[in-house]
Design a protein around this motif. Structure first.
Motif, PDB file in Angstrom:
ATOM      1  N   PRO A 163       0.792  -1.233   0.000  1.00  0.00           N
ATOM      2  CA  PRO A 163       0.000   0.000   0.000  1.00  0.00           C
ATOM      3  C   PRO A 163       0.827   1.286   0.000  1.00  0.00           C
ATOM      4  CG  PRO A 163      -0.917  -1.578   1.551  1.00  0.00           C
ATOM      5  CD  PRO A 163       0.393  -2.150   1.089  1.00  0.00           C
ATOM      6  N   VAL A 164       2.111   1.202   0.374  1.00  0.00           N
ATOM      7  CA  VAL A 164       2.897   2.437   0.461  1.00  0.00           C
ATOM      8  C   VAL A 164       3.657   2.743  -0.828  1.00  0.00           C
ATOM      9  CG1 VAL A 164       3.176   2.119   2.938  1.00  0.00           C
ATOM     10  CG2 VAL A 164       4.946   1.271   1.386  1.00  0.00           C
ATOM     11  N   VAL A 165       3.630   1.825  -1.800  1.00  0.00           N
ATOM     12  CA  VAL A 165       4.449   2.024  -3.002  1.00  0.00           C
ATOM     13  C   VAL A 165       3.994   3.242  -3.789  1.00  0.00           C
ATOM     14  CG1 VAL A 165       5.084   1.036  -5.222  1.00  0.00           C
ATOM     15  CG2 VAL A 165       5.149  -0.392  -3.181  1.00  0.00           C
ATOM     16  N   VAL A 166       2.712   3.324  -4.097  1.00  0.00           N
ATOM     17  CA  VAL A 166       2.224   4.440  -4.915  1.00  0.00           C
ATOM     18  C   VAL A 166       2.426   5.780  -4.222  1.00  0.00           C
ATOM     19  CG1 VAL A 166       0.186   5.454  -6.011  1.00  0.00           C
ATOM     20  CG2 VAL A 166       0.620   3.002  -6.205  1.00  0.00           C
ATOM     21  N   PRO A 167       2.048   5.947  -2.931  1.00  0.00           N
ATOM     22  CA  PRO A 167       2.333   7.228  -2.280  1.00  0.00           C
ATOM     23  C   PRO A 167       3.820   7.573  -2.245  1.00  0.00           C
ATOM     24  CG  PRO A 167       0.768   5.950  -0.996  1.00  0.00           C
ATOM     25  CD  PRO A 167       1.276   5.045  -2.059  1.00  0.00           C
ATOM     26  N   ALA A 168       4.666   6.566  -2.066  1.00  0.00           N
ATOM     27  CA  ALA A 168       6.108   6.820  -2.045  1.00  0.00           C
ATOM     28  C   ALA A 168       6.592   7.307  -3.406  1.00  0.00           C
ATOM     29  CB  ALA A 168       6.862   5.555  -1.631  1.00  0.00           C
ATOM     30  N   CYS A 169       6.108   6.702  -4.476  1.00  0.00           N
ATOM     31  CA  CYS A 169       6.507   7.140  -5.820  1.00  0.00           C
ATOM     32  C   CYS A 169       6.000   8.546  -6.106  1.00  0.00           C
ATOM     33  CB  CYS A 169       5.987   6.160  -6.865  1.00  0.00           C
ATOM     34  SG  CYS A 169       6.789   4.544  -6.815  1.00  0.00           S
ATOM     35  N   VAL A 170       4.786   8.845  -5.661  1.00  0.00           N
ATOM     36  CA  VAL A 170       4.252  10.207  -5.835  1.00  0.00           C
ATOM     37  C   VAL A 170       5.112  11.210  -5.079  1.00  0.00           C
ATOM     38  CG1 VAL A 170       2.289  11.710  -5.333  1.00  0.00           C
ATOM     39  CG2 VAL A 170       1.903   9.422  -6.269  1.00  0.00           C
ATOM     40  N   LEU A 171       5.544  10.842  -3.877  1.00  0.00           N
ATOM     41  CA  LEU A 171       6.427  11.724  -3.100  1.00  0.00           C
ATOM     42  C   LEU A 171       7.740  11.955  -3.835  1.00  0.00           C
ATOM     43  CD1 LEU A 171       7.232  13.252  -0.522  1.00  0.00           C
ATOM     44  CD2 LEU A 171       7.970  11.039   0.437  1.00  0.00           C
ATOM     45  N   ALA A 172       8.338  10.895  -4.367  1.00  0.00           N
ATOM     46  CA  ALA A 172       9.603  11.032  -5.080  1.00  0.00           C
ATOM     47  C   ALA A 172       9.446  11.926  -6.308  1.00  0.00           C
ATOM     48  CB  ALA A 172      10.117   9.652  -5.497  1.00  0.00           C
ATOM     49  N   LEU A 173       8.377  11.734  -7.075  1.00  0.00           N
ATOM     50  CA  LEU A 173       8.159  12.553  -8.260  1.00  0.00           C
ATOM     51  C   LEU A 173       7.846  14.002  -7.886  1.00  0.00           C
ATOM     52  CD1 LEU A 173       6.102  10.077 -10.470  1.00  0.00           C
ATOM     53  CD2 LEU A 173       8.511  10.700 -10.701  1.00  0.00           C
ATOM     54  N   SER A 174       7.202  14.208  -6.747  1.00  0.00           N
ATOM     55  CA  SER A 174       6.920  15.576  -6.302  1.00  0.00           C
ATOM     56  C   SER A 174       8.201  16.317  -5.960  1.00  0.00           C
ATOM     57  CB  SER A 174       5.976  15.554  -5.092  1.00  0.00           C
ATOM     58  OG  SER A 174       4.744  14.933  -5.421  1.00  0.00           O
ATOM     59  N   VAL A 175       9.107  15.637  -5.240  1.00  0.00           N
ATOM     60  CA  VAL A 175      10.401  16.260  -4.924  1.00  0.00           C
ATOM     61  C   VAL A 175      11.192  16.503  -6.202  1.00  0.00           C
ATOM     62  CG1 VAL A 175      12.583  15.957  -3.700  1.00  0.00           C
ATOM     63  CG2 VAL A 175      10.443  15.222  -2.630  1.00  0.00           C
ATOM     64  N   ALA A 176      11.153  15.522  -7.118  1.00  0.00           N
ATOM     65  CA  ALA A 176      11.840  15.707  -8.397  1.00  0.00           C
ATOM     66  C   ALA A 176      11.269  16.894  -9.157  1.00  0.00           C
ATOM     67  CB  ALA A 176      11.733  14.432  -9.232  1.00  0.00           C
ATOM     68  N   GLY A 177       9.939  17.106  -9.038  1.00  0.00           N
ATOM     69  CA  GLY A 177       9.320  18.235  -9.716  1.00  0.00           C
ATOM     70  C   GLY A 177       9.851  19.575  -9.249  1.00  0.00           C
ATOM     71  N   LEU A 178      10.283  19.655  -8.004  1.00  0.00           N
ATOM     72  CA  LEU A 178      10.856  20.903  -7.493  1.00  0.00           C
ATOM     73  C   LEU A 178      12.227  21.190  -8.100  1.00  0.00           C
ATOM     74  CD1 LEU A 178       9.961  20.479  -3.707  1.00  0.00           C
ATOM     75  CD2 LEU A 178       8.716  21.798  -5.442  1.00  0.00           C
ATOM     76  N   MET A 179      12.847  20.175  -8.701  1.00  0.00           N
ATOM     77  CA  MET A 179      14.190  20.314  -9.261  1.00  0.00           C
ATOM     78  C   MET A 179      14.189  20.460 -10.785  1.00  0.00           C
ATOM     79  SD  MET A 179      16.410  20.097  -6.708  1.00  0.00           S
ATOM     80  CE  MET A 179      15.239  21.100  -5.764  1.00  0.00           C
ATOM     81  N   LEU A 180      13.022  20.718 -11.386  1.00  0.00           N
ATOM     82  CA  LEU A 180      12.944  20.744 -12.843  1.00  0.00           C
ATOM     83  C   LEU A 180      13.812  21.836 -13.456  1.00  0.00           C
ATOM     84  CD1 LEU A 180       9.154  20.044 -13.514  1.00  0.00           C
ATOM     85  CD2 LEU A 180      11.077  18.460 -13.638  1.00  0.00           C
ATOM     86  N   ARG A 181      13.992  22.933 -12.759  1.00  0.00           N
ATOM     87  CA  ARG A 181      14.802  24.027 -13.289  1.00  0.00           C
ATOM     88  C   ARG A 181      15.990  24.367 -12.394  1.00  0.00           C
ATOM     89  NH1 ARG A 181      13.288  26.117 -17.769  1.00  0.00           N
ATOM     90  NH2 ARG A 181      11.153  25.839 -18.548  1.00  0.00           N
ATOM     91  N   ALA A 182      16.303  23.467 -11.489  1.00  0.00           N
ATOM     92  CA  ALA A 182      17.436  23.701 -10.589  1.00  0.00           C
ATOM     93  C   ALA A 182      18.752  23.498 -11.336  1.00  0.00           C
ATOM     94  CB  ALA A 182      17.360  22.748  -9.396  1.00  0.00           C
ATOM     95  N   PRO A 183      19.796  24.250 -10.993  1.00  0.00           N
ATOM     96  CA  PRO A 183      21.100  24.066 -11.647  1.00  0.00           C
ATOM     97  C   PRO A 183      21.714  22.720 -11.303  1.00  0.00           C
ATOM     98  CG  PRO A 183      21.275  25.596  -9.805  1.00  0.00           C
ATOM     99  CD  PRO A 183      19.810  25.332  -9.996  1.00  0.00           C
ATOM    100  N   GLY A 184      22.567  22.222 -12.206  1.00  0.00           N
ATOM    101  CA  GLY A 184      23.177  20.914 -12.049  1.00  0.00           C
ATOM    102  C   GLY A 184      23.884  20.694 -10.729  1.00  0.00           C
ATOM    103  N   PRO A 185      24.741  21.629 -10.261  1.00  0.00           N
ATOM    104  CA  PRO A 185      25.441  21.398  -8.987  1.00  0.00           C
ATOM    105  C   PRO A 185      24.500  21.205  -7.808  1.00  0.00           C
ATOM    106  CG  PRO A 185      26.517  23.134 -10.227  1.00  0.00           C
ATOM    107  CD  PRO A 185      25.255  22.815 -10.962  1.00  0.00           C
TER     108      PRO A 185
END
Length: 382
Positions: A285-307
């Motif tokens: 039951p925790v797999v889907v919420p965990a993946c959504v959390l990971a993609l949400s954090v990744a979404g905050l980095m869409l325009r972040a600089p490489g370093p």
């Protein structure tokens, strides 16, 4: 004047992938690396002639042929992308792969569990011819230039190592993991390996005693640590991809692609172990919420600089390794390991295990090594 062959130097992902493919061939050919002995009554000249197979199985014949196609193709592509002339390098790729195959078949005669043969060498060589020819054909038809154009639009300069790691990531997921998407060694497996390594080492008694007094965790992970481990397991490759992917919508595609690929590979691993009817047995039951959390954090980095992304990637992979190491060995994980170690996956067990163990370490080291050389957004050339 441009080179008509298109053979100009590139920092290509084909080179690290070629080395990885050669390493896979050597590992798969010589596994399990135990029981070495000289064949009784055989001279070196007799060994070099290679025996004919006692039995011929279609699966083995085609596996030997198909296995060397990608290796030779990558070797040829790596040389041409590095500035070599396509024609002579085609010959080099074929001869080099044939010699590699001959060396593996010759060495297998010192391993009682393996069955070398002249036919295997011939099929490996035929596969090398096919692979190098396919690579030369792709070059002639301009497919390599199309890939380079697409790569220049999607990725920054010097992205070959990261791309090779991203391609290897799903292979590591094929080996049973302590938790979904959680690559790295669990403490139970690491403890067993260290004790086997140190059992006959003089002066290691204190370390062995400490290992024996540090039993692995038992039971099952609670929901929160499991969710965090799954989220970090998906976020790590996403951030590695972001470091070399140009900011914006391309990073969205990479993150979604990583999620789909990771979940599909985990499903495939479960299907191979327990059959198609149980392919989704890993889906807690925790797999889907965990993946959504990971993609949400990744979404905050869409325009972040490489370093900045690289720093977060180092922290993510480090935390993921620590969580996986502390994960208890649940019955599902133990049953999965039994299927690999004693069942039909015995020949791939060692290789898949090492990929699963070492991938997060390799990705972490790549990020740390390239942290100072990453180009911030806005300064990346063309």
């Amino acid at each position: 004047m441009p080179d008509p062959s298109g053979a100009r130097r590139h920092h290509s992902s084909a080179l690290p992938l070629a080395w990885l493919a050669v390493g896979v061939v050597v590992y798969a050919s010589l596994y399990p690396f135990t029981g070495w002995r000289w064949p009784a009554g055989a001279s070196l000249w007799e060994l070099m002639q290679l025996p004919l197979p006692r039995q011929r199985y279609k699966f083995d014949i085609w596996a030997n042929y198909l296995g060397y196609i990608p290796v030779a193709a990558l070797v040829h592509a790596a040389g041409v992308r590095g500035g070599r002339r396509p024609g002579p390098w085609w010959l080099f790729a074929v001869v080099a792969m044939s010699l590699l195959s001959f060396g593996m078949e010759l060495t297998q005669q010192f391993l009682p569990p393996r069955f070398p043969s002249r036919l295997d060498w011939a099929m490996n060589t035929a596969g090398a011819v096919a692979g190098a020819t396919l690579s030369a054909l792709a070059l002639r038809l301009g497919w390599v230039d199309l890939w380079q154009h697409a790569r220049d639009r999607w990725f920054i300069h010097r992205s070959g190592g990261a791309l090779a790691l991203l391609l290897a990531w799903p292979l590591g997921l094929l080996f049973p993991t302590p938790m979904p998407l959680g690559l790295g060694p669990s403490w139970a497996r690491l403890q067993d390996g260290l004790m086997d390594l140190l059992v006959d080492v003089r002066g290691a008694e204190e370390v062995l005693a400490w290992l024996e007094d540090s039993p692995p965790p038992e039971g099952q992970l609670s929901a929160l640590p499991e969710a965090m481990g799954i989220a970090l397991g998906l976020l790590g490759p996403c951030l590695l991809a972001f470091v070399v992917t140009r900011p914006g919508w391309r990073r969205v595609a990479m993150a979604l692609g990583a999620a789909v690929l990771g979940l599909a590979t985990t499903t495939l691993s479960a299907a191979l172990n327990f059959g198609p009817a149980h392919a989704l047995a890993w889906l807690t039951p925790v797999v889907v919420p965990a993946c959504v959390l990971a993609l949400s954090v990744a979404g905050l980095m869409l325009r972040a600089p490489g370093p900045l992304v690289a720093v977060l990637g180092v922290a993510t992979l480090s935390a993921s390794l620590m969580l996986v190491a502390q994960a208890p060995s649940d019955p599902y994980f133990a049953l999965s390991l039994q299927g690999w170690e004693q069942g039909r996956f015995i020949h791939f067990h060692g290789l898949a295990q090492w990929l699963g163990w070492l991938w997060p370490v390799a990705a972490l080291l790549w990020l740390a090594a390239h942290l100072g050389s990453l180009v911030p957004r806005g300064q990346d050339p063309g």
